[in-house]
Enzyme design. Structure first.
Site, PDB file in Angstrom:
ATOM      1  N   ALA A  17       0.838  -1.209   0.000  1.00 51.18           N
ATOM      2  CA  ALA A  17       0.000   0.000   0.000  1.00 51.18           C
ATOM      3  C   ALA A  17       0.870   1.256   0.000  1.00 51.18           C
ATOM      4  O   ALA A  17       0.699   2.144  -0.841  1.00 51.18           O
ATOM      5  CB  ALA A  17      -0.918  -0.003   1.226  1.00 51.18           C
ATOM      6  N   GLU A  36       9.590   3.259   6.998  1.00 58.13           N
ATOM      7  CA  GLU A  36       9.358   1.821   7.153  1.00 58.13           C
ATOM      8  C   GLU A  36      10.146   1.306   8.354  1.00 58.13           C
ATOM      9  O   GLU A  36      11.341   1.563   8.464  1.00 58.13           O
ATOM     10  CB  GLU A  36       9.759   1.093   5.863  1.00 58.13           C
ATOM     11  CG  GLU A  36       9.899  -0.417   5.970  1.00 58.13           C
ATOM     12  CD  GLU A  36       8.636  -1.140   6.465  1.00 58.13           C
ATOM     13  OE1 GLU A  36       7.541  -0.826   6.007  1.00 58.13           O
ATOM     14  OE2 GLU A  36       8.789  -2.013   7.350  1.00 58.13           O
ATOM     15  N   TYR A 215      -2.023 -21.528  -6.951  1.00 60.46           N
ATOM     16  CA  TYR A 215      -1.862 -20.953  -8.295  1.00 60.46           C
ATOM     17  C   TYR A 215      -0.373 -20.764  -8.569  1.00 60.46           C
ATOM     18  O   TYR A 215       0.416 -20.602  -7.637  1.00 60.46           O
ATOM     19  CB  TYR A 215      -2.620 -19.617  -8.430  1.00 60.46           C
ATOM     20  CG  TYR A 215      -2.362 -18.598  -7.346  1.00 60.46           C
ATOM     21  CD1 TYR A 215      -1.275 -17.730  -7.398  1.00 60.46           C
ATOM     22  CD2 TYR A 215      -3.220 -18.493  -6.252  1.00 60.46           C
ATOM     23  CE1 TYR A 215      -1.052 -16.789  -6.396  1.00 60.46           C
ATOM     24  CE2 TYR A 215      -3.003 -17.556  -5.246  1.00 60.46           C
ATOM     25  CZ  TYR A 215      -1.923 -16.701  -5.338  1.00 60.46           C
ATOM     26  OH  TYR A 215      -1.707 -15.777  -4.342  1.00 60.46           O
ATOM     27  N   ASP A 293      -4.407  -2.040   4.532  1.00 63.99           N
ATOM     28  CA  ASP A 293      -4.844  -2.829   5.692  1.00 63.99           C
ATOM     29  C   ASP A 293      -5.033  -1.986   6.950  1.00 63.99           C
ATOM     30  O   ASP A 293      -5.762  -2.391   7.852  1.00 63.99           O
ATOM     31  CB  ASP A 293      -3.822  -3.943   5.987  1.00 63.99           C
ATOM     32  CG  ASP A 293      -4.094  -5.196   5.158  1.00 63.99           C
ATOM     33  OD1 ASP A 293      -4.916  -5.134   4.225  1.00 63.99           O
ATOM     34  OD2 ASP A 293      -3.460  -6.240   5.436  1.00 63.99           O
TER      35      ASP A 293
HETATM   36  C1  LIG Z   1      -3.000 -15.655   3.246  1.00 64.88           C
HETATM   37  C2  LIG Z   1      -3.240 -14.334   2.584  1.00 64.88           C
HETATM   38  C3  LIG Z   1      -3.449 -14.281   1.214  1.00 64.88           C
HETATM   39  C4  LIG Z   1      -3.717 -13.066   0.593  1.00 64.88           C
HETATM   40  N1  LIG Z   1      -3.933 -13.049  -0.751  1.00 64.88           N
HETATM   41  C5  LIG Z   1      -4.219 -11.881  -1.366  1.00 64.88           C
HETATM   42  C6  LIG Z   1      -4.454 -11.834  -2.762  1.00 64.88           C
HETATM   43  O1  LIG Z   1      -4.363 -12.844  -3.455  1.00 64.88           O
HETATM   44  N2  LIG Z   1      -4.781 -10.634  -3.325  1.00 64.88           N
HETATM   45  C7  LIG Z   1      -4.872  -9.491  -2.579  1.00 64.88           C
HETATM   46  O2  LIG Z   1      -5.185  -8.427  -3.147  1.00 64.88           O
HETATM   47  N3  LIG Z   1      -4.633  -9.506  -1.250  1.00 64.88           N
HETATM   48  C8  LIG Z   1      -4.310 -10.653  -0.632  1.00 64.88           C
HETATM   49  N4  LIG Z   1      -4.056 -10.673   0.714  1.00 64.88           N
HETATM   50  C9  LIG Z   1      -4.107  -9.408   1.468  1.00 64.88           C
HETATM   51  C10 LIG Z   1      -2.839  -8.586   1.281  1.00 64.88           C
HETATM   52  O3  LIG Z   1      -1.714  -9.374   1.584  1.00 64.88           O
HETATM   53  C11 LIG Z   1      -2.844  -7.358   2.194  1.00 64.88           C
HETATM   54  O4  LIG Z   1      -4.091  -6.719   2.138  1.00 64.88           O
HETATM   55  C12 LIG Z   1      -1.775  -6.363   1.777  1.00 64.88           C
HETATM   56  O5  LIG Z   1      -0.502  -6.973   1.746  1.00 64.88           O
HETATM   57  C13 LIG Z   1      -1.770  -5.179   2.741  1.00 64.88           C
HETATM   58  O6  LIG Z   1      -0.741  -4.306   2.405  1.00 64.88           O
HETATM   59  P1  LIG Z   1      -0.414  -3.068   3.362  1.00 64.88           P
HETATM   60  O7  LIG Z   1       0.758  -2.397   2.736  1.00 64.88           O
HETATM   61  O8  LIG Z   1      -1.661  -2.294   3.630  1.00 64.88           O
HETATM   62  O9  LIG Z   1      -0.027  -3.700   4.758  1.00 64.88           O
HETATM   63  P2  LIG Z   1       1.320  -4.585   5.177  1.00 64.88           P
HETATM   64  O10 LIG Z   1       1.632  -5.489   4.072  1.00 64.88           O
HETATM   65  O11 LIG Z   1       0.977  -5.110   6.497  1.00 64.88           O
HETATM   66  O12 LIG Z   1       2.420  -3.480   5.232  1.00 64.88           O
HETATM   67  C14 LIG Z   1       2.533  -2.589   6.324  1.00 64.88           C
HETATM   68  C15 LIG Z   1       3.970  -2.072   6.349  1.00 64.88           C
HETATM   69  O13 LIG Z   1       4.057  -1.086   7.373  1.00 64.88           O
HETATM   70  C16 LIG Z   1       5.191  -1.360   8.177  1.00 64.88           C
HETATM   71  N5  LIG Z   1       4.884  -0.848   9.503  1.00 64.88           N
HETATM   72  C17 LIG Z   1       3.973  -1.339  10.391  1.00 64.88           C
HETATM   73  N6  LIG Z   1       3.951  -0.590  11.505  1.00 64.88           N
HETATM   74  C18 LIG Z   1       4.862   0.397  11.323  1.00 64.88           C
HETATM   75  C19 LIG Z   1       5.292   1.503  12.125  1.00 64.88           C
HETATM   76  N7  LIG Z   1       4.758   1.719  13.339  1.00 64.88           N
HETATM   77  N8  LIG Z   1       6.231   2.338  11.625  1.00 64.88           N
HETATM   78  C20 LIG Z   1       6.780   2.134  10.379  1.00 64.88           C
HETATM   79  N9  LIG Z   1       6.414   1.082   9.586  1.00 64.88           N
HETATM   80  C21 LIG Z   1       5.463   0.250  10.047  1.00 64.88           C
HETATM   81  C22 LIG Z   1       5.363  -2.867   8.121  1.00 64.88           C
HETATM   82  O14 LIG Z   1       6.688  -3.277   8.429  1.00 64.88           O
HETATM   83  C23 LIG Z   1       4.989  -3.155   6.668  1.00 64.88           C
HETATM   84  O15 LIG Z   1       6.082  -3.032   5.797  1.00 64.88           O
HETATM   85  C24 LIG Z   1      -3.766 -11.875   1.360  1.00 64.88           C
HETATM   86  C25 LIG Z   1      -3.523 -11.912   2.732  1.00 64.88           C
HETATM   87  C26 LIG Z   1      -3.259 -13.130   3.344  1.00 64.88           C
HETATM   88  C27 LIG Z   1      -3.020 -13.167   4.829  1.00 64.88           C
END
Ligand SMILES: Cc1cc2nc3c(=O)[nH]c(=O)nc-3n(C[C@H](O)[C@H](O)[C@H](O)COP(=O)(O)OP(=O)(O)OC[C@H]3O[C@@H](n4cnc5c(N)ncnc54)[C@H](O)[C@@H]3O)c2cc1C
Length: 398
Positions: A17, A36, A215, A293
């Site tokens: 994201a 990060e 997949y 997320d």
């Molecule tokens: C089993 C599984 C299968 C999935 N399959 C799919 C799929 O096929 N297609 C799909 O679209 N989605 C899928 N998802 C969902 C998807 O993985 C997540 O929605 C997505 O990765 C979220 O991304 P994000 O960047 O919001 O959060 P995250 O990936 O959680 O990234 C958050 C980042 O913030 C950093 N961070 C956290 N707290 C702090 C802080 N206090 N200070 C600085 N940095 C911080 C972390 O280190 C991390 O790098 C799946 C999820 C799971 C569990």
């Protein structure tokens, strides 16, 4: 054309994201810094399915060559029965998606997607080892405080810090909700299961209390799999840990040979307890908003968390680009009011699938299978045909 000084934007979190937002802001001519917490950038060793609603955006951001070189384009998505692998339904992806939606459906290794995003960003866009502990919002700016005692100041802050978001605490005092399910995730060498990868497909086997998905990724060299298990089994509620292939095999004993052959080809697995949160009424204050997320953590039962995060990122970058002097808070409201209804629906449907996918064999399961076997061609249009940039042009903030 903007007449004021561009806002200083800070993004907390360098996951899919945060990095997509950083790239979208960069392409929109706005500067931002990503903070990060990890000492180096990376993603978990697993796959992710990308819908046309997200791939059209990634292509516009210039990532098409990188994605096409590493992703697999599955021909179809098949739901199957757990015991005999008979087909419940088959929905076309591949060419069908490109023709109907003007963008592909990809199955990709997360590391490949993450790398494509990082390589497209300007040098120095991400500060590592920066764990944000607090965001203090004042009338004119936000001060971010980090675990190492350092600070950063920005006009707007975006919490892209995942399901455990620190930034979300500025808006609501909720906690992640355990779903009662855990998942084993792993990658298997596709040469060990040639029959399953001869035609690239997303395969889902539904059974009582659990389901299994696989997949191909990495140009077809690896098969990604995700296997749910009910709580109480190995893994409990721990967020993530190394799992044991033997426990996974035990949990899927009696399932069809297609499923057990994937498990048999796995060398290692990780185990994750699945959590989500309820949708919330507000994502933004005057200068802070949420993305991915941190805003709408969902169960993975529609494969949509990352797709929705990518849509968020492009929408937010466009709202910030369009904002005039003194319109920062209005830009965050415009973003949130466009995104919240769609992500709420996806969160709710993902939760709904945790019941629908896991029905015990019987009348309700037969009814479900019969309904799934009559897919309407337009059934996925709302999800895959959506273009967040077009939606934004006609959107009136509420
Ligand atoms: C089993 C599984 C299968 C999935 N399959 C799919 C799929 O096929 N297609 C799909 O679209 N989605 C899928 N998802 C969902 C998807 O993985 C997540 O929605 C997505 O990765 C979220 O991304 P994000 O960047 O919001 O959060 P995250 O990936 O959680 O990234 C958050 C980042 O913030 C950093 N961070 C956290 N707290 C702090 C802080 N206090 N200070 C600085 N940095 C911080 C972390 O280190 C991390 O790098 C799946 C999820 C799971 C569990």
């Amino acid at each position: 054309m903007r007449k004021d000084t561009p806002p200083r934007i800070a993004v907390v979190g360098g996951g899919l994201a945060g990095l997509t937002l950083a790239l979208a802001l960069h392409r929109a001519g706005l500067e931002c810094r990503v903070y990060e917490q990890a000492p180096r950038l990376g993603e978990v060793g697993a796959g992710v399915q990308l819908s046309p609603s997200a791939t059209r955006l990634l292509h516009r951001l210039g990532l098409e060559p990188a994605l096409r070189s590493s992703a697999v384009l599955p021909e179809a998505m098949e739901f199957r029965r757990w015991a005999d692998s008979s087909v419940i339904s088959r929905g076309l992806l591949g060419k069908h998606c490109e023709e109907r939606y003007g963008a592909p459906y990809y199955a990709i290794h997360r590391a490949d997607l993450h790398r494509a995003l990082v390589e497209a960003l300007p040098a120095g866009a991400v500060r590592l080892d920066a764990r944000c502990t607090l965001a203090e919002e004042g009338p004119d700016e936000v001060v971010l405080r980090f675990a190492d005692g350092s600070e950063a100041v920005a006009d707007a802050v975006v919490g892209a810090d995942g399901i455990h978001s620190v930034l979300r605490q500025a808006l609501v005092a909720d906690r992640p909700r355990f779903s009662g399910q855990s998942v084993y995730r792993g990658l298997a060498d596709s040469r060990r299961i040639p029959a399953l990868v001869a035609e690239p497909r997303v395969l889902l086997w539904l059974g009582p209390g659990q389901h299994f998905v696989c997949y191909p990724v990495s140009g077809g060299r690896l098969v990604n799999f995700v296997a749910t298990v009910p709580a109480g089994g190995p893994g409990g509620e721990s967020w993530s840990r190394r799992g044991r292939v033997a426990d996974l095999a035990e949990a899927y004993e009696g399932w069809c040979a297609d499923v057990t052959s994937v498990i048999g080809a796995a060398e290692q697995v990780s185990l994750w307890a699945l959590h989500d949160r309820d949708p919330i009424e507000r994502w933004s204050t005057g200068r802070i908003t949420l993305l991915g997320d941190s805003a709408h953590p969902m169960l993975p039962f529609m494969g949509q968390g990352a797709n929705q995060a990518i849509e968020d990122a492009v929408a937010l970058a466009a709202c910030l680009r369009d904002a005039g002097p003194g319109e920062l808070s209005a830009a965050l409201r415009r973003y949130e009011s466009l995104r919240r209804p769609r992500t709420t629906l996806v969160q709710e449907r993902s939760r709904g699938n945790s019941t629908a996918f896991h029905l015990p064999d019987g009348a309700a399961q037969r009814e479900r299978d019969a309904a799934m076997g009559r897919p309407a061609p337009e059934g996925q249009d709302w999800l895959h045909g959506y273009d967040v940039e077009s939606a934004l042009t006609s959107h009136q903030p509420t």
